[in-house]
Design a protein around this motif. Structure first.
Motif, PDB file in Angstrom:
ATOM      1  N   THR A  14       0.816  -1.157   0.056  1.00  0.00           N
ATOM      2  CA  THR A  14      -0.070   0.068   0.104  1.00  0.00           C
ATOM      3  C   THR A  14       0.937   1.314   0.097  1.00  0.00           C
ATOM      4  OG1 THR A  14      -1.662  -1.053   1.262  1.00  0.00           O
ATOM      5  CG2 THR A  14      -1.721   1.360   1.347  1.00  0.00           C
ATOM      6  N   PRO A  15       0.497   2.194  -0.939  1.00  0.00           N
ATOM      7  CA  PRO A  15       1.477   3.416  -0.829  1.00  0.00           C
ATOM      8  C   PRO A  15       1.289   4.149   0.363  1.00  0.00           C
ATOM      9  CG  PRO A  15      -0.140   3.353  -2.678  1.00  0.00           C
ATOM     10  CD  PRO A  15      -0.321   2.060  -2.082  1.00  0.00           C
ATOM     11  N   VAL A  16       2.453   4.784   0.965  1.00  0.00           N
ATOM     12  CA  VAL A  16       2.512   5.510   2.061  1.00  0.00           C
ATOM     13  C   VAL A  16       3.258   6.879   1.724  1.00  0.00           C
ATOM     14  CG1 VAL A  16       3.072   5.788   4.515  1.00  0.00           C
ATOM     15  CG2 VAL A  16       2.454   3.451   3.682  1.00  0.00           C
ATOM     16  N   LYS A  17       2.697   8.033   2.225  1.00  0.00           N
ATOM     17  CA  LYS A  17       3.374   9.393   2.069  1.00  0.00           C
ATOM     18  C   LYS A  17       3.616   9.862   3.566  1.00  0.00           C
ATOM     19  CE  LYS A  17       1.084  10.569  -2.167  1.00  0.00           C
ATOM     20  NZ  LYS A  17      -0.013  11.538  -2.859  1.00  0.00           N
ATOM     21  N   VAL A  18       5.123   9.933   3.767  1.00  0.00           N
ATOM     22  CA  VAL A  18       5.214  10.470   5.092  1.00  0.00           C
ATOM     23  C   VAL A  18       5.890  11.814   4.929  1.00  0.00           C
ATOM     24  CG1 VAL A  18       6.913   9.688   7.022  1.00  0.00           C
ATOM     25  CG2 VAL A  18       5.960   8.055   5.598  1.00  0.00           C
ATOM     26  N   ARG A  19       5.558  12.833   5.865  1.00  0.00           N
ATOM     27  CA  ARG A  19       6.183  14.144   5.868  1.00  0.00           C
ATOM     28  C   ARG A  19       6.203  14.434   7.654  1.00  0.00           C
ATOM     29  NH1 ARG A  19       2.312  18.419   6.934  1.00  0.00           N
ATOM     30  NH2 ARG A  19       0.344  17.479   7.084  1.00  0.00           N
ATOM     31  N   SER A  20       7.040  15.302   7.893  1.00  0.00           N
ATOM     32  CA  SER A  20       7.243  15.571   9.200  1.00  0.00           C
ATOM     33  C   SER A  20       6.711  16.940   9.377  1.00  0.00           C
ATOM     34  CB  SER A  20       8.819  15.757   9.555  1.00  0.00           C
ATOM     35  OG  SER A  20       9.422  16.801   8.897  1.00  0.00           O
ATOM     36  N   SER A  21       6.296  17.361  10.795  1.00  0.00           N
ATOM     37  CA  SER A  21       5.655  18.698  10.984  1.00  0.00           C
ATOM     38  C   SER A  21       6.900  19.587  10.887  1.00  0.00           C
ATOM     39  CB  SER A  21       5.199  18.480  12.408  1.00  0.00           C
ATOM     40  OG  SER A  21       6.287  18.329  13.367  1.00  0.00           O
ATOM     41  N   ARG A  22       6.447  21.047  11.073  1.00  0.00           N
ATOM     42  CA  ARG A  22       7.478  22.092  10.666  1.00  0.00           C
ATOM     43  C   ARG A  22       8.452  21.947  11.532  1.00  0.00           C
ATOM     44  NH1 ARG A  22       3.430  27.150   8.828  1.00  0.00           N
ATOM     45  NH2 ARG A  22       2.769  25.958   6.986  1.00  0.00           N
ATOM     46  N   ASP A  23       8.045  21.754  12.935  1.00  0.00           N
ATOM     47  CA  ASP A  23       9.119  21.923  14.187  1.00  0.00           C
ATOM     48  C   ASP A  23       9.717  20.405  14.086  1.00  0.00           C
ATOM     49  OD1 ASP A  23       7.176  20.113  15.106  1.00  0.00           O
ATOM     50  OD2 ASP A  23       6.600  21.311  16.657  1.00  0.00           O
ATOM     51  N   GLY A  24       9.598  19.230  13.501  1.00  0.00           N
ATOM     52  CA  GLY A  24      10.226  18.132  13.380  1.00  0.00           C
ATOM     53  C   GLY A  24      10.088  17.119  14.393  1.00  0.00           C
ATOM     54  N   LYS A  25       8.691  17.451  15.359  1.00  0.00           N
ATOM     55  CA  LYS A  25       8.772  16.661  16.411  1.00  0.00           C
ATOM     56  C   LYS A  25       7.602  15.551  16.072  1.00  0.00           C
ATOM     57  CE  LYS A  25       9.005  20.146  19.982  1.00  0.00           C
ATOM     58  NZ  LYS A  25       8.692  21.010  21.061  1.00  0.00           N
ATOM     59  N   TRP A  26       6.589  15.711  14.823  1.00  0.00           N
ATOM     60  CA  TRP A  26       5.900  14.624  14.634  1.00  0.00           C
ATOM     61  C   TRP A  26       5.968  14.147  13.104  1.00  0.00           C
ATOM     62  CZ3 TRP A  26       2.914  13.521  18.567  1.00  0.00           C
ATOM     63  CH2 TRP A  26       2.692  14.496  19.785  1.00  0.00           C
ATOM     64  N   LEU A  27       5.900  13.049  13.008  1.00  0.00           N
ATOM     65  CA  LEU A  27       5.617  12.263  11.588  1.00  0.00           C
ATOM     66  C   LEU A  27       4.272  12.103  11.176  1.00  0.00           C
ATOM     67  CD1 LEU A  27       8.675  10.117  12.021  1.00  0.00           C
ATOM     68  CD2 LEU A  27       8.583  12.189  10.729  1.00  0.00           C
ATOM     69  N   ILE A  28       3.784  12.352   9.868  1.00  0.00           N
ATOM     70  CA  ILE A  28       2.596  12.169   9.573  1.00  0.00           C
ATOM     71  C   ILE A  28       2.583  11.278   8.416  1.00  0.00           C
ATOM     72  CG2 ILE A  28       0.591  13.338   8.501  1.00  0.00           C
ATOM     73  CD1 ILE A  28       2.589  15.839   9.991  1.00  0.00           C
ATOM     74  N   PRO A  37      -4.659  10.659   8.904  1.00  0.00           N
ATOM     75  CA  PRO A  37      -3.533  10.313   9.007  1.00  0.00           C
ATOM     76  C   PRO A  37      -2.885   9.544  10.028  1.00  0.00           C
ATOM     77  CG  PRO A  37      -3.942  12.477   9.010  1.00  0.00           C
ATOM     78  CD  PRO A  37      -5.300  11.993   9.121  1.00  0.00           C
ATOM     79  N   ILE A  38      -1.765   8.956  10.267  1.00  0.00           N
ATOM     80  CA  ILE A  38      -1.574   8.163  11.203  1.00  0.00           C
ATOM     81  C   ILE A  38      -0.394   9.415  11.553  1.00  0.00           C
ATOM     82  CG2 ILE A  38      -0.047   6.244  12.018  1.00  0.00           C
ATOM     83  CD1 ILE A  38      -1.492   4.754   9.810  1.00  0.00           C
ATOM     84  N   ILE A  39      -0.332   9.601  12.856  1.00  0.00           N
ATOM     85  CA  ILE A  39       0.732  10.647  13.332  1.00  0.00           C
ATOM     86  C   ILE A  39       1.384  10.124  14.642  1.00  0.00           C
ATOM     87  CG2 ILE A  39       1.071  12.948  14.518  1.00  0.00           C
ATOM     88  CD1 ILE A  39      -1.940  13.752  13.180  1.00  0.00           C
ATOM     89  N   LEU A  40       2.658  10.021  14.291  1.00  0.00           N
ATOM     90  CA  LEU A  40       3.493   9.418  15.629  1.00  0.00           C
ATOM     91  C   LEU A  40       4.710  10.623  15.939  1.00  0.00           C
ATOM     92  CD1 LEU A  40       4.593   5.974  13.911  1.00  0.00           C
ATOM     93  CD2 LEU A  40       3.041   6.504  15.938  1.00  0.00           C
ATOM     94  N   ALA A  41       5.154  10.482  17.134  1.00  0.00           N
ATOM     95  CA  ALA A  41       6.074  11.417  17.710  1.00  0.00           C
ATOM     96  C   ALA A  41       7.243  10.948  17.065  1.00  0.00           C
ATOM     97  CB  ALA A  41       6.175  11.318  19.251  1.00  0.00           C
ATOM     98  N   ALA A  42       8.146  11.720  16.561  1.00  0.00           N
ATOM     99  CA  ALA A  42       9.647  11.611  15.923  1.00  0.00           C
ATOM    100  C   ALA A  42      10.350  10.688  17.221  1.00  0.00           C
ATOM    101  CB  ALA A  42      10.015  12.532  15.731  1.00  0.00           C
TER     102      ALA A  42
END
Length: 68
Positions: A14-28, A37-42
């Motif tokens: 399944t294709p997954v697109k990953v990006r980080s928040s502006r402050d780099g604390k979260w991965l979306i 979206p699935i959100i995890l703490a970096a």
């Protein structure tokens, strides 16, 4: 034959697109088929990678490269 099995498994992924928040604390993670979206703490993901690195499991990627 092994290459054929790898190709078949690749097509089923399944294709997954990953990006980080502006402050780099979260991965979306945006996963096809999921509305939210699935959100995890970096830091959480770094802890998982550190644990896997300590266990010396066979990883297909370089853990240090992912952490940075």
């Amino acid at each position: 034959m092994e290459q054929e099995n790898l190709n078949q498994n690749y097509e089923k992924r399944t294709p997954v697109k990953v990006r980080s928040s502006r402050d780099g604390k979260w991965l979306i993670f945006r996963v096809e088929g999921f509305e939210q979206p699935i959100i995890l703490a970096a830091n959480y993901l770094r802890a998982i990678l550190d644990s896997a690195d300590k266990k010396k499991t066979q990883m297909p990627v370089n853990v240090e490269q992912i952490k940075n």
